[in-house]
Design a protein around this motif. Structure first.
Motif, PDB file in Angstrom:
ATOM      1  N   VAL A 162     -31.598  15.746  15.988  1.00  0.00           N
ATOM      2  CA  VAL A 162     -31.393  16.331  14.668  1.00  0.00           C
ATOM      3  C   VAL A 162     -32.007  15.376  13.658  1.00  0.00           C
ATOM      4  CG1 VAL A 162     -29.658  17.015  12.954  1.00  0.00           C
ATOM      5  CG2 VAL A 162     -29.282  17.507  15.359  1.00  0.00           C
ATOM      6  N   VAL A 178     -32.557  20.894  13.330  1.00  0.00           N
ATOM      7  CA  VAL A 178     -32.329  20.710  14.765  1.00  0.00           C
ATOM      8  C   VAL A 178     -33.695  20.795  15.408  1.00  0.00           C
ATOM      9  CG1 VAL A 178     -31.214  21.578  16.845  1.00  0.00           C
ATOM     10  CG2 VAL A 178     -30.016  21.661  14.666  1.00  0.00           C
ATOM     11  N   ILE A 213     -22.823  20.879  13.865  1.00  0.00           N
ATOM     12  CA  ILE A 213     -23.798  21.797  14.437  1.00  0.00           C
ATOM     13  C   ILE A 213     -23.100  23.108  14.799  1.00  0.00           C
ATOM     14  CG2 ILE A 213     -25.418  22.194  16.334  1.00  0.00           C
ATOM     15  CD1 ILE A 213     -25.777  19.150  16.441  1.00  0.00           C
TER      16      ILE A 213
END
Length: 151
Positions: free
Chosen positions: A128, A83, A37
């Motif tokens: 996610v 996300v 991420i």
């Protein structure tokens, strides 16, 4: 005399077929890939340990991807992930001053206006999802925490 029966049966081998009939342990859950991420502050990727001046942060966004090893193992998933949810807080020392739940398209302007010098944005990405080649989505374990200092 009863306390000697079980060891005797084990010794003779009479209990082994009974033990073999025990239910097998549940299979391990399918391993899922860990996403990488990246946090974007004002449309620019944030590098760890970088701080921002008070009032600078106007927008926070995220990009999650699978690394090449995960892509080889999970070839049915697309590289880019979604996300879906994060909690963004402003912390002063050990105390949370304000927080909000971020979802795609959410504005952080009201939260960002409360940040002062010495505070920090604490971001916990909590959801996610991966999309497979057929278009179905699947939730991935993705709890990651980032801390962005305000100076």
């Amino acid at each position: 005399m009863k306390r000697f029966i079980l060891p005797a049966l084990l010794h003779v081998g009479l209990l082994l077929p009974v033990l073999a009939q025990q239910p097998a342990p549940a299979p391990a859950a399918e391993a899922l890939p860990q996403p990488k991420i990246t946090v974007f502050v004002n449309n620019r990727p944030w590098q760890n340990e970088k701080s921002f001046p008070e009032g600078y942060i106007k927008q926070i966004a995220f990009r999650a991807v699978l690394d090449s090893a995960s892509l080889q193992t999970f070839s049915h998933l697309e590289r880019d992930l979604l996300v879906r949810k994060a909690t963004i807080s402003i912390a002063k020392g050990n105390r949370r001053v304000a927080s909000m739940v971020w979802q795609p398209g959410a504005s952080i302007l009201s939260l960002a206006s409360e940040a002062r010098s010495g505070d920090r944005f604490v971001i916990e990405v909590s959801e996610v999802a991966a999309r497979d080649k057929a278009g179905a989505t699947r939730r991935l374990p993705a709890t990651q925490v980032f801390s962005i200092p305000v100076n």
